[in-house]
Every structure is written in C-alpha cells, then in structure tokens.
Design a protein around this motif. Structure first.
Motif, PDB file in Angstrom:
ATOM      1  N   GLU A 228      28.860  60.237 135.556  1.00 29.47           N
ATOM      2  CA  GLU A 228      29.322  60.028 136.923  1.00 29.47           C
ATOM      3  C   GLU A 228      30.144  58.743 137.017  1.00 29.47           C
ATOM      4  OE1 GLU A 228      26.586  60.362 140.070  1.00 29.47           O
ATOM      5  OE2 GLU A 228      25.772  62.281 139.427  1.00 29.47           O
ATOM      6  N   LEU A 229      29.696  57.714 136.302  1.00 33.46           N
ATOM      7  CA  LEU A 229      30.454  56.464 136.295  1.00 33.46           C
ATOM      8  C   LEU A 229      31.806  56.656 135.629  1.00 33.46           C
ATOM      9  CD1 LEU A 229      30.389  53.473 137.021  1.00 33.46           C
ATOM     10  CD2 LEU A 229      29.313  53.022 134.812  1.00 33.46           C
ATOM     11  N   GLN A 231      33.466  59.461 135.528  1.00 30.60           N
ATOM     12  CA  GLN A 231      34.304  60.242 136.436  1.00 30.60           C
ATOM     13  C   GLN A 231      34.877  59.371 137.551  1.00 30.60           C
ATOM     14  OE1 GLN A 231      32.302  63.697 137.960  1.00 30.60           O
ATOM     15  NE2 GLN A 231      32.726  64.917 136.128  1.00 30.60           N
ATOM     16  N   LEU A 232      34.064  58.439 138.060  1.00 33.63           N
ATOM     17  CA  LEU A 232      34.559  57.539 139.101  1.00 33.63           C
ATOM     18  C   LEU A 232      35.719  56.707 138.582  1.00 33.63           C
ATOM     19  CD1 LEU A 232      34.353  56.193 141.886  1.00 33.63           C
ATOM     20  CD2 LEU A 232      32.643  54.641 140.916  1.00 33.63           C
ATOM     21  N   SER A 235      38.865  58.726 138.230  1.00 33.84           N
ATOM     22  CA  SER A 235      39.482  59.153 139.489  1.00 33.84           C
ATOM     23  C   SER A 235      40.376  58.085 140.100  1.00 33.84           C
ATOM     24  CB  SER A 235      38.391  59.525 140.508  1.00 33.84           C
ATOM     25  OG  SER A 235      37.669  58.368 140.915  1.00 33.84           O
ATOM     26  N   LEU A 297      35.924  48.492 136.583  1.00 33.43           N
ATOM     27  CA  LEU A 297      35.837  48.691 138.030  1.00 33.43           C
ATOM     28  C   LEU A 297      35.995  47.376 138.791  1.00 33.43           C
ATOM     29  CD1 LEU A 297      32.994  51.350 138.396  1.00 33.43           C
ATOM     30  CD2 LEU A 297      35.410  51.635 138.985  1.00 33.43           C
ATOM     31  N   LYS A 309      39.547  54.172 147.369  1.00 31.38           N
ATOM     32  CA  LYS A 309      39.229  55.297 146.487  1.00 31.38           C
ATOM     33  C   LYS A 309      37.775  55.231 146.008  1.00 31.38           C
ATOM     34  CE  LYS A 309      43.242  57.510 145.889  1.00 31.38           C
ATOM     35  NZ  LYS A 309      43.417  58.985 146.060  1.00 31.38           N
ATOM     36  N   ILE A 310      37.316  54.046 145.671  1.00 32.33           N
ATOM     37  CA  ILE A 310      35.932  53.891 145.221  1.00 32.33           C
ATOM     38  C   ILE A 310      34.969  54.330 146.314  1.00 32.33           C
ATOM     39  CG2 ILE A 310      34.173  52.192 144.551  1.00 32.33           C
ATOM     40  CD1 ILE A 310      36.382  50.612 143.157  1.00 32.33           C
ATOM     41  N   ASN A 313      35.113  58.211 146.957  1.00 31.26           N
ATOM     42  CA  ASN A 313      34.561  59.023 145.865  1.00 31.26           C
ATOM     43  C   ASN A 313      33.078  58.772 145.621  1.00 31.26           C
ATOM     44  OD1 ASN A 313      37.097  60.146 145.434  1.00 31.26           O
ATOM     45  ND2 ASN A 313      37.668  58.648 143.884  1.00 31.26           N
ATOM     46  N   GLY A 315      31.485  55.842 145.412  1.00 31.14           N
ATOM     47  CA  GLY A 315      31.199  54.721 144.526  1.00 31.14           C
ATOM     48  C   GLY A 315      30.092  53.813 145.033  1.00 31.14           C
ATOM     49  N   LEU A 318      26.807  55.463 144.037  1.00 31.83           N
ATOM     50  CA  LEU A 318      26.625  55.462 142.586  1.00 31.83           C
ATOM     51  C   LEU A 318      26.319  54.058 142.075  1.00 31.83           C
ATOM     52  CD1 LEU A 318      26.726  56.825 139.831  1.00 31.83           C
ATOM     53  CD2 LEU A 318      29.220  56.496 139.827  1.00 31.83           C
TER      54      LEU A 318
END
Length: 610
Positions: A228-229, A231-232, A235, A297, A309-310, A313, A315, A318
């Motif tokens: 998941e991290l 993918q973030l 993205s 990040l 965006k973070i 999505n 973030g 997460l």
C-alpha cells in the motif's frame, strides 16, 4: 433526564388534585347528610347530576394530565442501553438535542424550571470566575445541572467572533483538571477544529480532551502495508521533485518486485543494482520499504500539489497505520510526522488532518520526553495553529522554545545552525557523560538532550529559539546519488527562504553556529562573512578548541586550529575541549555556557530589558 425539581413539581400537582377532589366529596356529603327537611327522591338524582357536572371535568382533566406526566417521566428516564455499552468502551457519547420551538416549551413545569434557571444563573454569575460575560438566552432553554454550565459556556466562548475571548476560553479549558471523563469527551465531540488544535498546543492539557483516532479501514487480504505504501508513492507525480528522489524512487519501484514477492508479508529489501545503494544508507535498518519510501514521501510532501494527492489517495490513514505499528521505531514515526508537518503548511488540508485523528496523536507526541519526537510534533501543531502562530515552519526548521501557546511576549530570536555531519538536536546536546554520573546528578543538573531548549529557555523566556537541519554531503543519503548534487549556494538560498517563512529577521537575531574547519568553499564564505560583518558592525564571539578530536581508535586530529578560528573580529576564547564538545557544555554552570548566555544577554539587553 428528569431532575428532582420536575419530580417535586409533579408530586405537588398530584397532591393538590387529590386535596381538591377530597374537598369536593366532603362538601357534597355534608350537604346531603345535614339536610333537616326530607327531600323527594328525584332531588337526590338532581344533586348527584350536579356533583358529576362539577367533579367530572376535574377528574377527567386530572387523569389526562397525570397520564401525560407519567408517560413523559417514563420517556425521560428510559435508558438507551446501546449508549451505555458505548460509554463502557470509552467511545463517543451522545447528546440529546433540545428543541428551540417555543410552542413545545409551555406549561407549569417549563415556567418553574425557567425561573429556577434564572435564579441559578444569578448565583453563578457572581461566584464563578469563568462567567464574566452575560449569558446567552439560549441557555435558559437547556436543562443543565449547575456544574455543566461552565463546560457549555466555555464551548460557546471558544466559538466567539472575538479572538481574545476564544483564546481565553481555550486557556480555561486546558486549566481544568477536575472534570469527569464524560465532560472531557463532551468537549472533544463538541469543539471545533480551531479549539482542538489550541488545546493540543496548551502545555497542561489533559489528553482526555482528544478523541481516539477513528478506526482505520481494514487492509486488503491480498495487500500488505508495504504494498500500500508502494502504491501511494507510485501514485504521486514524478516531476517537480529532486533528481535524487526521482532516481531512488524509480529504482525502488523497478527493482523491488521480486524481493517483495519472495517475502510476502515481510520486509521489502532491495536487490539487483539497488542493493549497494541500500546497504550504504548508514543508519537505515535493513533498507526496509518503510524507511525508503517514507524518505521519498517527505520530499514529495514539500510540494503543495503532491500533498493534495497524498490526502486524496488515503495517505493520512495509511501513514497513521504505519505510525501505530512502529511504536518501537521512533525514526519511522519521526519521518511520518515530518510528512504530516509539511502537509499542515496548507490550511485547506487542516480539517482533513484533524478528522483523520492526527491531533490526538500529536498532542501525545509533543509531551514525549524525547526532544526529537516532541519537536517534530510541536512543529506540526504550530503549522496547524493559525490562531496564534503567524509563521510557518517548513521541513527542517524546528522551534525549540516555545513549543506551546504562551502569554510571554517574544522579543528576539536565537538561531542554532549545525555544521557538516551535525544535526538540529544532537549537535546541541549536553556533553556526553558517564552513565553513573548522569544518574547521580540532581534534578537541576540532570542530563539534557538539548541545552538551548532547557537551559537557555529557562534563563531567557522572552526568546524564540530555533534550530535548523539541512542536508550535508557527508551525512546525507544523497552522497550515493549518481546525479548532480546541490551546491552550497543552492542550499543556502533554500535555507534562507525557509527561515524567512518562519519569520526570522522580523525580530533582533543571534546566530549560533558550529563550524567544520578549513575548506576552499568555507574560506570563501568566511571572507564574504567578514566583509558583511564589518559593514554591518556585527558583534562576534568565537570559541576554539584546544584539544584534538579522536577519530576512530588510532587518529587524533585538531580539526579547527586557533589560527583558523580567528576571524579577525570579536573575541576569540580558547576552551580546553575537542571539536565535538566545543558546542556541548558539560554543565549549566560551566564557562562555555555562562559566557554564551552573557553574550546573548548583552547583545539583546535593550530588547529584553522589560
């Protein structure tokens, strides 16, 4: 809830009704029983009909009234077992809404309660300190116990149109340490974003003011946290960011697939061409995906559009999950808070940060005994607090003091800048001592992780103390980046921009810096500084080490000799320490600290005289 006043009123009404009915029966019986003249039978029925006409409406009306009051009482005392179970779990509480429709606020009970509240408000207005302003008529329609008025009126004041009223309300809330648990949670539910941030930045605030973060969405069965991290990170746009971040991000996303598949559910190690770089990251443990992607990040979060965006999505959620899973890894937690702190620079994201539960996490972190953890949280909260903080603190700029809201006016700034291979906190710690000596020290002389924050702040509370951290080619992971590195001039401009954003230069300023020694670039900087200092008539104080510094087990090196430290202006004071300890006083009463404090006080005498 039915109060004792309602029960008393109901009881009195019932007694009056019973007495009236009894009196009517006695009069009727006396009238029939004391007649001396015999009456005809039809007169008896006439009297009975008259009695029924008189008492019938009274009996019927009284019965209906009693039935209504009993039903209302039953409804009021009915308990919601679901709410009770929630309360047992220390979850959210539920507040009953009060109708403002005047048609529903009629009757004897309402009038009696209203008069009682008026009398109670007069008593409280003369005795309670927090009730300085006139009450709002809205509260006369709310059935509250006397000890509840303070809570709700403070909440009302916290939403006032006047800033000083709001600040005073938050200050009084934070000073309360005698409320019940449900009262703290009531405030946590009812207060707005501005108030909850203010409470988080109040030094003595009870942590019960903050609701626990909402439940996070479950992790998909076929996805791990690492995926998941990843993918973030994937993205986010790969343009407008540093070339080194581009390089390592693309390398991680390209080279890690096989390793991640082989270690499904475990740590993500880098193989192939990325392994030599991952192994050379110094303190990065095992080059885990968390550390590597979080570092990328951090850089992404320095760009406003990437922060959006973070958030969009997921973030915030997460990052919160990763934070909670790494309680034993403060380095990972610090990087996460750095990201949140960068996102907090943008006010349109504040409500999302608060809703996701980050304020409760930051309120606890800012009270950490570890100065690094607390300072990262303090920076984030300061960026969220637009009520009292006008400046913004970008990545790498930390306020060591004050880290909470304070009524102490700030008269000047003291800025601490580390040298090469230094850091914003470890450079300015107390000189390392033997563990036994630290344990023997008294409370006043206990070891401090950051002497500017503890010693200088206590001696000069009218100062704002800032420490900065910047990338250096000797200590930063960029040293292994194959693309072009940033020049000293670029880093200087970048740091200057961040300091201006933090309001440095708006007040009198003292610079405290630690030098690395000789180099062509540093000599050129020294010449430029000397020219500038002479033109501006700057006052300068220099300390120089007289002892060599031990490098490894075989080399003793005098890093900055006396002739190199002599700028030709200001006082030059030799000190019997090595280069590492020239900026680390051994104790508060040592010459190194006392002379530094004296210089600061002398230079800012006019500004600090009040």
């Amino acid at each position: 809830m039915v109060t004792k006043y309602q029960l008393n009123n109901l009881y009195h009404i019932f007694c009056l009704y019973r007495m009236a009915l009894a009196a009517c029966c006695i009069i009727c019986c006396r009238r029939i029983g004391t007649s001396t003249t015999p009456l005809k039978s039809y007169l008896y029925w006439k009297d009975i009909r008259n009695i029924i006409k008189f008492t019938g409406p009274l009996i019927l009306g009284g019965s209906l009234f009693i039935t209504y009051e009993v039903l209302a009482l039953k409804k009021s005392v009915t308990l919601d077992t679901h709410v009770i179970e929630k309360e047992k779990l220390k979850s959210y509480i539920y507040l009953d809404a009060v109708s403002l429709d005047k048609r529903q606020n009629q009757g004897i009970l309402y009038q009696a309660r209203k008069e009682l509240h008026k009398a109670l408000r007069k008593v409280l207005a003369t005795s309670a300190k927090i009730f300085r302003n006139p009450f709002d008529d809205h509260f006369s329609t709310v059935d509250l116990e006397d000890h509840e008025y303070g809570l709700w009126l403070l909440l009302k004041k916290s939403r006032s149109d006047h800033k000083m009223v709001r600040l005073q309300a938050v200050k009084e809330m934070a000073a309360n340490h005698y409320w019940h648990d449900y009262q703290y949670r009531t405030v946590a539910q009812a207060c707005d974003v501005r108030t909850i941030i203010g409470l988080a930045r109040s030094k003595e605030t009870d942590l019960r003011f903050f609701l626990p973060p909402p439940n996070l969405p479950p992790v998909k069965d076929d996805y791990s946290i690492e995926e998941e991290l990843q993918q973030l990170l994937a993205s986010l746009p790969q343009n407008e960011i540093d070339h080194c971040i581009q390089y390592f991000t693309s390398l991680a996303l390209r080279e890690s697939s096989q390793s991640l598949a082989a270690q499904k559910g475990g740590l993500w190690c880098f193989g192939g061409n990325g392994l030599p770089y991952a192994e050379s990251f110094g303190e990065v443990p095992s080059a885990t995906v968390e550390i590597f992607c979080l570092q990328a990040l951090v850089k992404h979060s320095e760009i406003a559009t990437h922060c959006d965006k973070i958030e969009a999505n997921g973030g915030l959620q997460l990052l919160q999950r990763i934070y909670q899973l790494n309680n034993d890894y403060p380095k990972i937690q610090r990087k996460i808070v750095r990201i949140i702190g960068n996102m907090a620079l943008h006010e349109h994201l504040h409500s999302a940060i608060v809703r996701s539960g980050w304020v409760s996490i930051l309120a606890e972190a800012v009270k950490s005994p570890q100065v690094i953890q607390a300072s990262h949280a303090a920076r984030t909260l300061a960026n969220l607090d637009r009520e009292t903080v006008q400046e913004k603190y970008e990545d790498g700029v930390f306020v060591l003091y004050p880290q909470y809201r304070s009524s102490q006016p700030i008269k000047a700034d003291v800025l601490f800048i580390h040298g090469l291979m230094g850091a914003a906190f470890k450079t300015w710690r107390q000189q390392d001592s033997d563990k036994f000596e630290i344990e023997k020290a008294s409370d006043e002389e206990s070891y401090t992780q950051c002497w500017p924050q503890t010693w200088l702040a206590s001696d000069c509370p009218a100062l704002r103390i800032i420490s900065v951290e910047y990338d250096t080619s000797l200590s930063d992971w960029r040293a292994k980046c194959p693309v072009e590195r940033k020049s000293i001039a670029y880093r200087s401009d970048e740091l200057l921009r961040k300091l201006r954003t933090a309001g440095v230069g708006d007040r009198p300023l003292i610079w405290v810096s630690h030098s690395m020694g000789d180099s062509p670039a540093l000599k050129e900087l020294q010449e430029d500084f000397l020219k500038f200092a002479k033109d501006k008539n700057f006052q300068v104080l220099n300390f120089v080490e007289t002892l060599p510094t031990c490098i490894g087990s075989m080399i003793n090196l005098h890093i900055v000799p006396v002739e190199s430290a002599d700028l030709g202006i200001g006082d030059l004071i030799p000190v019997a320490v090595n280069h590492l300890n020239i900026c680390k006083p051994n104790k508060k009463d040592t010459f190194l600290y006392k002379r530094t404090l004296q210089f600061i006080c002398e230079m800012l005498a006019k500004d600090l005289e009040n």
